[in-house]
Design a protein around this motif. Structure first.
Motif, PDB file in Angstrom:
ATOM      1  N   LEU A  59       0.823  -1.206   0.000  1.00 24.95           N
ATOM      2  CA  LEU A  59       0.000   0.000   0.000  1.00 24.95           C
ATOM      3  C   LEU A  59       0.861   1.261   0.000  1.00 24.95           C
ATOM      4  N   ALA A  60       1.950   1.232   0.748  1.00 25.78           N
ATOM      5  CA  ALA A  60       2.852   2.386   0.796  1.00 25.78           C
ATOM      6  C   ALA A  60       3.462   2.642  -0.584  1.00 25.78           C
ATOM      7  N   ASN A  61       3.814   1.583  -1.293  1.00 27.37           N
ATOM      8  CA  ASN A  61       4.385   1.720  -2.628  1.00 27.37           C
ATOM      9  C   ASN A  61       3.369   2.289  -3.612  1.00 27.37           C
ATOM     10  N   VAL A  62       2.141   1.799  -3.519  1.00 27.07           N
ATOM     11  CA  VAL A  62       1.078   2.312  -4.397  1.00 27.07           C
ATOM     12  C   VAL A  62       0.861   3.799  -4.147  1.00 27.07           C
ATOM     13  N   GLU A  67       1.317   9.649  -5.407  1.00 32.15           N
ATOM     14  CA  GLU A  67       1.790  10.973  -5.001  1.00 32.15           C
ATOM     15  C   GLU A  67       2.832  11.506  -5.976  1.00 32.15           C
ATOM     16  N   HIS A  68       3.723  10.631  -6.412  1.00 30.08           N
ATOM     17  CA  HIS A  68       4.764  11.044  -7.357  1.00 30.08           C
ATOM     18  C   HIS A  68       4.143  11.533  -8.666  1.00 30.08           C
ATOM     19  N   MET A  69       3.199  10.759  -9.196  1.00 31.48           N
ATOM     20  CA  MET A  69       2.565  11.143 -10.461  1.00 31.48           C
ATOM     21  C   MET A  69       1.839  12.485 -10.321  1.00 31.48           C
ATOM     22  N   HIS A  70       1.136  12.644  -9.222  1.00 30.31           N
ATOM     23  CA  HIS A  70       0.402  13.888  -8.984  1.00 30.31           C
ATOM     24  C   HIS A  70       1.352  15.079  -8.879  1.00 30.31           C
ATOM     25  N   ASN A  71       2.439  14.914  -8.133  1.00 34.92           N
ATOM     26  CA  ASN A  71       3.400  16.004  -7.932  1.00 34.92           C
ATOM     27  C   ASN A  71       4.128  16.384  -9.219  1.00 34.92           C
ATOM     28  N   ARG A 108      -7.497   3.150   2.331  1.00 36.11           N
ATOM     29  CA  ARG A 108      -6.065   3.394   2.555  1.00 36.11           C
ATOM     30  C   ARG A 108      -5.344   3.879   1.302  1.00 36.11           C
ATOM     31  N   ILE A 109      -6.038   3.861   0.178  1.00 39.48           N
ATOM     32  CA  ILE A 109      -5.445   4.308  -1.077  1.00 39.48           C
ATOM     33  C   ILE A 109      -5.602   5.821  -1.211  1.00 39.48           C
ATOM     34  N   LYS A 110      -4.503   6.495  -1.525  1.00 34.92           N
ATOM     35  CA  LYS A 110      -4.512   7.951  -1.674  1.00 34.92           C
ATOM     36  C   LYS A 110      -5.369   8.330  -2.874  1.00 34.92           C
ATOM     37  N   ARG A 111      -6.285   9.263  -2.657  1.00 36.78           N
ATOM     38  CA  ARG A 111      -7.174   9.697  -3.732  1.00 36.78           C
ATOM     39  C   ARG A 111      -6.808  11.107  -4.194  1.00 36.78           C
ATOM     40  N   VAL A 194       8.231  -5.067 -22.141  1.00 38.61           N
ATOM     41  CA  VAL A 194       7.547  -4.039 -21.350  1.00 38.61           C
ATOM     42  C   VAL A 194       8.502  -3.526 -20.276  1.00 38.61           C
ATOM     43  N   LYS A 195       8.564  -2.219 -20.128  1.00 31.18           N
ATOM     44  CA  LYS A 195       9.444  -1.645 -19.113  1.00 31.18           C
ATOM     45  C   LYS A 195       8.908  -1.920 -17.719  1.00 31.18           C
ATOM     46  N   VAL A 196       9.775  -2.435 -16.849  1.00 30.67           N
ATOM     47  CA  VAL A 196       9.401  -2.741 -15.470  1.00 30.67           C
ATOM     48  C   VAL A 196      10.341  -1.996 -14.540  1.00 30.67           C
ATOM     49  N   ILE A 197       9.776  -1.246 -13.584  1.00 33.27           N
ATOM     50  CA  ILE A 197      10.597  -0.491 -12.654  1.00 33.27           C
ATOM     51  C   ILE A 197      10.096  -0.735 -11.227  1.00 33.27           C
ATOM     52  N   ARG A 198      10.844  -0.198 -10.279  1.00 34.20           N
ATOM     53  CA  ARG A 198      10.420  -0.206  -8.876  1.00 34.20           C
ATOM     54  C   ARG A 198      10.070   1.233  -8.473  1.00 34.20           C
ATOM     55  N   VAL A 199       9.320   1.364  -7.386  1.00 33.56           N
ATOM     56  CA  VAL A 199       8.857   2.683  -6.960  1.00 33.56           C
ATOM     57  C   VAL A 199      10.013   3.666  -6.795  1.00 33.56           C
ATOM     58  N   LYS A 200      11.107   3.219  -6.242  1.00 31.49           N
ATOM     59  CA  LYS A 200      12.244   4.111  -5.996  1.00 31.49           C
ATOM     60  C   LYS A 200      12.863   4.657  -7.283  1.00 31.49           C
ATOM     61  N   GLU A 201      12.517   4.051  -8.414  1.00 31.48           N
ATOM     62  CA  GLU A 201      13.059   4.504  -9.703  1.00 31.48           C
ATOM     63  C   GLU A 201      12.204   5.585 -10.350  1.00 31.48           C
TER      64      GLU A 201
END
Length: 202
Positions: A59-62, A67-71, A108-111, A194-201
């Motif tokens: 959930l924290a990663n999601v 938040e990253h996309m929004h910012n 728990r999902i950020k809206r 398909v490009k696969v990444i992790r949240v930290k990337e």
């Protein structure tokens, strides 16, 4: 026209151009699809749910991805399953029955936006409104998080490729019935280019 007036006009034009350039720079042609993060799917007592062993990290990663996309000025789209098939609902304990309890997005999902797109098939793009909104926003890169990795995520990534978007899967923000299935589909994405990444990337 006096020299001072000319200088003033030139200054105003430069400021306007600078503002236009800033707006263009801030325009982000990326989007994030948040797929099927519904209360029932995240409940270990539900008849159909993901592996909840590391649920808090998931959930924290999601939420970090949202938040990253929004910012960054990108668009966040939320999608949920709503099944109307009596047989499918009976077999799954009504986990996605339209109007049933727990079918909505987990609290728990950020809206970022209240809008939610619904579907009854695996591919999120089966919702024509979602597909049209992606195209209307001139989206190129579509980041994907959610569940089930081996089900709706897989089908949606395939749909994105068919519609000539560039899907980017965030592997540690994918839910699955078990870790083995999650890793298997992640490897399949990589093999398919398909490009696969992790949240930290991000």
């Amino acid at each position: 026209m006096k020299v001072s007036q000319i200088v003033k006009c030139v200054f105003i034009l430069l400021v306007l151009q600078a503002n236009i350039n800033i707006a263009k720079a801030q325009k982000n042609n990326s989007a994030l699809l948040v797929i099927d993060l519904q209360q029932n799917f995240l409940d270990s007592e539900s008849k159909l749910h993901i592996d909840t062993t590391h649920l808090n990290v998931f959930l924290a990663n999601v939420n970090q991805a949202i938040e990253h996309m929004h910012n960054k000025g990108g668009t966040v789209f939320y999608v949920v399953n709503e099944w109307v098939s009596p047989i499918k609902n009976m077999v799954t304990g009504n986990v996605c029955k339209k109007g049933a309890e727990g079918v909505g997005i987990d609290s728990r999902i950020k809206r970022i936006t209240p809008e939610v797109y619904t579907k009854s098939k695996g591919n999120a793009l089966s919702n024509v409104d979602l597909l049209m909104d992606l195209k209307a926003n001139k989206i190129n890169d579509v980041y994907v998080v959610g569940l089930f990795a081996e089900g709706c995520v897989k089908a949606t990534v395939k749909g994105l490729l068919q519609e000539e978007f560039n899907p980017i899967v965030i592997e540690d923000a994918l839910g699955s019935k078990n870790e083995e299935k999650r890793m298997k589909i992640v490897e399949a994405f990589k093999e398919d280019g398909v490009k696969v990444i992790r949240v930290k990337e991000l």
